[in-house]
Scaffold this motif. Sequence first.
Motif, PDB file in Angstrom:
ATOM      1  N   GLY A  26     141.089  79.140  17.427  1.00  0.00           N
ATOM      2  CA  GLY A  26     140.887  78.187  16.341  1.00  0.00           C
ATOM      3  C   GLY A  26     139.451  78.830  15.922  1.00  0.00           C
ATOM      4  N   ARG A  27     139.023  77.696  15.023  1.00  0.00           N
ATOM      5  CA  ARG A  27     137.621  78.260  14.770  1.00  0.00           C
ATOM      6  C   ARG A  27     136.720  76.565  15.435  1.00  0.00           C
ATOM      7  NH1 ARG A  27     136.134  76.204   9.536  1.00  0.00           N
ATOM      8  NH2 ARG A  27     135.018  78.883   9.297  1.00  0.00           N
ATOM      9  N   PHE A  28     136.075  77.580  16.091  1.00  0.00           N
ATOM     10  CA  PHE A  28     134.791  76.517  17.236  1.00  0.00           C
ATOM     11  C   PHE A  28     133.737  77.274  16.934  1.00  0.00           C
ATOM     12  CE2 PHE A  28     136.684  78.419  20.856  1.00  0.00           C
ATOM     13  CZ  PHE A  28     138.374  78.547  20.775  1.00  0.00           C
ATOM     14  N   VAL A  29     133.103  77.415  18.110  1.00  0.00           N
ATOM     15  CA  VAL A  29     131.612  77.928  18.192  1.00  0.00           C
ATOM     16  C   VAL A  29     131.578  78.522  19.351  1.00  0.00           C
ATOM     17  CG1 VAL A  29     129.156  77.927  18.260  1.00  0.00           C
ATOM     18  CG2 VAL A  29     129.945  77.142  16.379  1.00  0.00           C
ATOM     19  N   SER A  30     132.194  77.293  20.643  1.00  0.00           N
ATOM     20  CA  SER A  30     132.445  77.335  21.985  1.00  0.00           C
ATOM     21  C   SER A  30     132.875  76.529  22.994  1.00  0.00           C
ATOM     22  CB  SER A  30     130.777  77.345  22.883  1.00  0.00           C
ATOM     23  OG  SER A  30     130.255  75.857  22.641  1.00  0.00           O
ATOM     24  N   ILE A  31     133.451  76.374  24.221  1.00  0.00           N
ATOM     25  CA  ILE A  31     134.347  75.312  24.208  1.00  0.00           C
ATOM     26  C   ILE A  31     133.047  75.176  25.714  1.00  0.00           C
ATOM     27  CG2 ILE A  31     135.718  74.672  26.035  1.00  0.00           C
ATOM     28  CD1 ILE A  31     137.398  77.027  25.236  1.00  0.00           C
ATOM     29  N   ASN A  32     132.982  74.107  25.698  1.00  0.00           N
ATOM     30  CA  ASN A  32     131.975  73.533  26.740  1.00  0.00           C
ATOM     31  C   ASN A  32     132.599  72.850  27.918  1.00  0.00           C
ATOM     32  OD1 ASN A  32     131.020  72.352  23.384  1.00  0.00           O
ATOM     33  ND2 ASN A  32     129.433  73.109  24.888  1.00  0.00           N
ATOM     34  N   HIS A  33     132.967  71.505  27.769  1.00  0.00           N
ATOM     35  CA  HIS A  33     132.784  70.622  28.999  1.00  0.00           C
ATOM     36  C   HIS A  33     134.785  71.264  29.295  1.00  0.00           C
ATOM     37  CE1 HIS A  33     132.996  68.043  32.386  1.00  0.00           C
ATOM     38  NE2 HIS A  33     134.425  68.131  32.112  1.00  0.00           N
ATOM     39  N   VAL A  97     139.639  69.510  26.634  1.00  0.00           N
ATOM     40  CA  VAL A  97     138.829  70.145  26.014  1.00  0.00           C
ATOM     41  C   VAL A  97     137.324  69.655  25.377  1.00  0.00           C
ATOM     42  CG1 VAL A  97     137.886  72.548  25.127  1.00  0.00           C
ATOM     43  CG2 VAL A  97     140.370  72.751  26.358  1.00  0.00           C
ATOM     44  N   VAL A  98     136.657  70.010  25.130  1.00  0.00           N
ATOM     45  CA  VAL A  98     135.110  69.612  24.477  1.00  0.00           C
ATOM     46  C   VAL A  98     134.859  70.779  23.386  1.00  0.00           C
ATOM     47  CG1 VAL A  98     132.815  68.236  24.382  1.00  0.00           C
ATOM     48  CG2 VAL A  98     134.685  67.321  25.700  1.00  0.00           C
ATOM     49  N   ILE A  99     134.770  70.721  22.555  1.00  0.00           N
ATOM     50  CA  ILE A  99     134.378  72.054  21.789  1.00  0.00           C
ATOM     51  C   ILE A  99     133.156  71.711  20.914  1.00  0.00           C
ATOM     52  CG2 ILE A  99     136.443  73.251  22.020  1.00  0.00           C
ATOM     53  CD1 ILE A  99     136.802  72.706  18.872  1.00  0.00           C
ATOM     54  N   THR A 100     132.402  73.016  20.387  1.00  0.00           N
ATOM     55  CA  THR A 100     132.114  73.062  19.307  1.00  0.00           C
ATOM     56  C   THR A 100     132.042  73.856  18.363  1.00  0.00           C
ATOM     57  OG1 THR A 100     129.599  72.213  21.207  1.00  0.00           O
ATOM     58  CG2 THR A 100     129.085  73.267  19.086  1.00  0.00           C
ATOM     59  N   THR A 101     131.687  72.387  16.512  1.00  0.00           N
ATOM     60  CA  THR A 101     132.319  73.521  15.921  1.00  0.00           C
ATOM     61  C   THR A 101     130.856  73.165  15.417  1.00  0.00           C
ATOM     62  OG1 THR A 101     132.823  71.143  15.193  1.00  0.00           O
ATOM     63  CG2 THR A 101     134.875  73.064  16.074  1.00  0.00           C
ATOM     64  N   GLN A 102     130.892  74.201  13.984  1.00  0.00           N
ATOM     65  CA  GLN A 102     129.317  73.797  12.982  1.00  0.00           C
ATOM     66  C   GLN A 102     130.071  73.658  11.631  1.00  0.00           C
ATOM     67  OE1 GLN A 102     127.813  77.854  13.341  1.00  0.00           O
ATOM     68  NE2 GLN A 102     126.489  76.839  14.177  1.00  0.00           N
ATOM     69  N   HIS A 103     129.965  72.718  10.939  1.00  0.00           N
ATOM     70  CA  HIS A 103     129.439  72.183   9.868  1.00  0.00           C
ATOM     71  C   HIS A 103     128.728  72.497   8.665  1.00  0.00           C
ATOM     72  CE1 HIS A 103     133.435  70.003  11.409  1.00  0.00           C
ATOM     73  NE2 HIS A 103     132.302  70.192  12.646  1.00  0.00           N
TER      74      HIS A 103
END
Length: 127
Positions: A26-33, A97-103
Motif C-alpha cells: 500500500g501507500r505508506f512511508v514506513s512500518i514502525n511497531h 502493524v503500526v505504519i507511518t503515512t504522509q499527508h
Amino acid sequence: QVQLVESGGGLVQAGGSLRLSCVASGRFVSINHVDWYRQAPGKQRELVASITSGGSTSYAESVNGRFTISRDNAENTVYLQMNSLKPEDTAIYYCHVVITTQHLAFIGVTSVYSDHWGQGTQVTVSS
C-alpha cells in the motif's frame, strides 16, 4: 493505506516448526511497531511477540525461547519463526502493524501513525 497478508500457517505435530509471514503493501512511508497476536477458540486475543522500528523484540513468556520475530524492511515483511511448537500454540495468528503515512496540507507534509490488522492465519499443533 496498507494491506496485510499473512501466510505460513498450517497443521504441524508437536515439536515441529512453522514460519509465518506478514507482507504489507500500500501507500505508506514506513512500518514502525509490529506485533504478532494469537487467538485460540474461546479465548481472548493475546500478544505473542513484538518488534520495534529499531529491531528490539519482546515475547510472551509462553513462547520465549521458541519463537523469533524478525523483519525485512526492504521487503515490508515481518516474520514469526515458531519452533518446538506445542498444542497450546494452536490459534489464529494475526499480525498487527503500526505504519507511518504522509499527508499533504498547505502548511506542509505531516506524518500520521495508524494501526492495521491482518486477516489471520491458522496454526494447528497436534499432540
